[in-house]
Design a protein around this motif. Structure first.
Motif, PDB file in Angstrom:
ATOM      1  N   THR A 129       3.127  -0.737  -0.284  1.00  0.00           N
ATOM      2  CA  THR A 129       3.044   0.582  -0.068  1.00  0.00           C
ATOM      3  C   THR A 129       3.808   1.943   0.839  1.00  0.00           C
ATOM      4  O   THR A 129       4.591   1.622   2.061  1.00  0.00           O
ATOM      5  CB  THR A 129       2.226   0.969   0.352  1.00  0.00           C
ATOM      6  N   ARG A 130       4.037   3.377   0.195  1.00  0.00           N
ATOM      7  CA  ARG A 130       4.732   3.947   1.281  1.00  0.00           C
ATOM      8  C   ARG A 130       4.556   4.530   2.482  1.00  0.00           C
ATOM      9  O   ARG A 130       5.206   5.289   3.172  1.00  0.00           O
ATOM     10  CB  ARG A 130       5.631   5.033   0.187  1.00  0.00           C
ATOM     11  N   LEU A 131       3.219   4.164   2.594  1.00  0.00           N
ATOM     12  CA  LEU A 131       2.377   4.475   3.493  1.00  0.00           C
ATOM     13  C   LEU A 131       2.699   3.877   5.043  1.00  0.00           C
ATOM     14  O   LEU A 131       3.069   4.152   5.761  1.00  0.00           O
ATOM     15  CB  LEU A 131       0.742   4.446   3.196  1.00  0.00           C
ATOM     16  N   GLU A 173       0.636   6.191  -6.812  1.00  0.00           N
ATOM     17  CA  GLU A 173      -0.219   7.696  -6.494  1.00  0.00           C
ATOM     18  C   GLU A 173      -0.216   8.150  -5.426  1.00  0.00           C
ATOM     19  O   GLU A 173       0.358   7.636  -4.124  1.00  0.00           O
ATOM     20  CB  GLU A 173      -2.004   8.398  -7.235  1.00  0.00           C
ATOM     21  N   ASP A 174       0.492   9.805  -5.292  1.00  0.00           N
ATOM     22  CA  ASP A 174       0.089  10.356  -3.745  1.00  0.00           C
ATOM     23  C   ASP A 174      -1.376  10.407  -3.079  1.00  0.00           C
ATOM     24  O   ASP A 174      -1.894  10.396  -4.072  1.00  0.00           O
ATOM     25  CB  ASP A 174       1.008  11.632  -4.900  1.00  0.00           C
ATOM     26  N   PHE A 175      -0.678  10.079  -1.939  1.00  0.00           N
ATOM     27  CA  PHE A 175      -1.605  10.402  -1.056  1.00  0.00           C
ATOM     28  C   PHE A 175      -1.586  11.133   0.093  1.00  0.00           C
ATOM     29  O   PHE A 175      -0.822  11.048   0.827  1.00  0.00           O
ATOM     30  CB  PHE A 175      -2.297   8.782  -0.776  1.00  0.00           C
ATOM     31  N   VAL A 176      -3.324  11.402   0.696  1.00  0.00           N
ATOM     32  CA  VAL A 176      -3.067  13.141   1.738  1.00  0.00           C
ATOM     33  C   VAL A 176      -3.907  12.043   3.180  1.00  0.00           C
ATOM     34  O   VAL A 176      -5.170  11.271   2.655  1.00  0.00           O
ATOM     35  CB  VAL A 176      -4.421  13.664   1.202  1.00  0.00           C
ATOM     36  N   SER A 225      -8.882  10.667   1.650  1.00  0.00           N
ATOM     37  CA  SER A 225      -8.647  10.441   0.482  1.00  0.00           C
ATOM     38  C   SER A 225     -10.203   9.861   0.252  1.00  0.00           C
ATOM     39  O   SER A 225     -11.379  10.125   1.125  1.00  0.00           O
ATOM     40  CB  SER A 225      -8.844   8.650   0.678  1.00  0.00           C
ATOM     41  N   LYS A 233      -3.421   2.719  -7.290  1.00  0.00           N
ATOM     42  CA  LYS A 233      -3.533   3.879  -6.574  1.00  0.00           C
ATOM     43  C   LYS A 233      -3.134   4.195  -4.975  1.00  0.00           C
ATOM     44  O   LYS A 233      -1.947   4.663  -5.649  1.00  0.00           O
ATOM     45  CB  LYS A 233      -5.181   4.274  -6.721  1.00  0.00           C
TER      46      LYS A 233
END
Length: 414
Positions: A116-118, A271-274, A278, A267
């Protein structure tokens, strides 16, 4: 067959005071129970910053605690993030060896890279280079656990000078290597490197048979050149898990939570994530509607239901027999997912141990002995193809100079 339990430590919102404490304590109790019941493996992931999906951010701590509370179950990093930005290879080697000593040689070493990008973005890891960085680091971790002293390394992902990396693991040459696999390409990578495949995809038996064929064909070919100092030729596959004598109750207890696992996984990747805000559990409930009720009704009308690990003991027998015939060596049960209850998980584990485990483990040792004999010439040939890093002699080992105090212009020592 061998059987394992698998932990992401999922914790969907809303989060109440004490929820994380309860989550960790209950997961540890489940591992202790699995050990007592005769399960073979407990696998713990490593993730970072993945709200709700995984709170398993320090698996080395969890597994060390489990080592002190269990007797026989093998303790698997499923997986350890080996890219140096996450964990320096020397620290990983030290931790693995320490855990292996404390657990009397019960450690398995699964390698991974993050998806993940996170995670990748937070640690400054370029997505296009992550596979190469992970394999490079994993090979050097193995060398560190074997060589005295470790000669040092100058590479793309990290460099370090000659040092003697201690302690050394109890298992020789090092704990068995595994690799997280999510598709046919990664199955090929694992096999080509002589590494056990942890298949973190939920496959039907036909696809499992395809993966098994690809994996073992490469293990037996000249393409297999071991990454480590041993070959671990095994295919483990994750399965959903919720068991009850009443099929409808098994589905009620497990299906939504298993579906949340797949929903949140997708997800976080797509998808984008804040961060910190969540709301995936509520979004999942809205999205699935009455799908669970419809699934129960459809399942109850079928004499032979394939719930892929969710159902009655008879349903589970058919599921496991199909995977066994497909060439799967170990089934790893995903029972801690979504908001499923500790009580239901423990009841499923107990029912499995009482009704199914004796049947499937009766000839496990004999089956593994036959397989080892069949693969021995191929593994010997693979190990002969490997180019090994060589230890340094006393004369070749560089001297690490002591600190010296240098006189300044005024003559004072500094």
């Amino acid at each position: 067959m061998r059987f394992g339990v698998f932990y992401e430590l999922q914790l969907p919102r809303p989060w109440n005071k004490g929820d994380e404490h309860r989550l960790f304590q209950e997961a540890m109790e489940q591992v202790v129970l699995a050990d007592q019941l005769g399960f073979d493996y407990a696998w713990e992931v490593e993730h970072h910053f993945l709200d709700e999906y995984s709170h398993s951010f320090a698996p080395e701590v969890f597994l060390a605690t489990a080592a002190g509370r269990t007797q026989n179950i093998r303790l698997g990093h499923g997986i350890r993030q080996v890219i140096p930005n996450y964990n320096h290879p020397a620290r990983t080697a030290e931790g693995l060896a320490t855990l292996d000593l404390l657990s009397d040689g019960r450690v398995d070493f699964g390698i991974g890279e993050g998806a993940t990008r996170l995670e990748l973005g937070a640690f400054g890891i370029p997505a296009k280079r992550k596979r190469a960085m992970a394999l490079e680091a994993a090979e050097q971790i193995c060398n560190m656990m074997v060589l005295t002293p470790y000669p040092g390394y100058e590479g793309e992902g990290f460099s370090m000078p000659c040092r003697n990396v201690l302690p050394k693991p109890l298992q020789t040459p090092h704990p068995p290597l595994w690799m997280a696999c999510t598709n046919r390409d990664t199955i090929k990578v694992a096999a080509a490197n002589g590494i056990g495949a942890l298949a973190f995809s939920f496959l039907d038996p036909d696809e499992a048979r395809t993966w098994s064929g690809i994996y073992y064909d490469i293990i037996k070919s000249d393409e297999c050149v071991p990454l480590g100092h041993a070959v671990n030729a095994n295919l483990a596959m994750v399965s959903a898990f919720s068991l009850h004598e009443d099929r409808a109750e098994a589905i009620r207890r497990g299906q939504d939570h298993f579906e949340f696992f797949r929903y949140s996984q997708q997800k976080l990747v797509a998808e984008d994530f804040v961060p910190g805000y969540s709301n995936m559990w509520e979004e999942f409930l809205d999205a699935r509607g009455d799908a669970s009720d419809r699934l129960i009704q459809a399942a109850l009308t079928r004499a032979e239901y394939d719930g892929a690990g969710i159902g009655t003991p008879e349903d589970m027998i058919r599921h496991l027999q199909a995977l066994q015939e497909a060439g799967v060596d170990q089934v790893v049960f995903l029972q801690q997912a979504g908001r499923n209850s500790h009580k239901n998980i423990c009841e499923s584990l107990q029912l499995f141990a009482d009704r199914l485990m004796p049947q499937f483990k009766a000839d496990a040792d004999a089956r593994e002995a036959r397989k080892a004999a069949e693969l021995q010439p191929y593994i010997e040939a693979a190990l002969a193809r490997k180019t090994y890093m060589q230890p340094l002699s006393r004369e070749e080992t560089p001297v690490v100079k002591a600190s010296v105090r240098v006189a300044g212009e005024d003559g004072r020592k500094r």
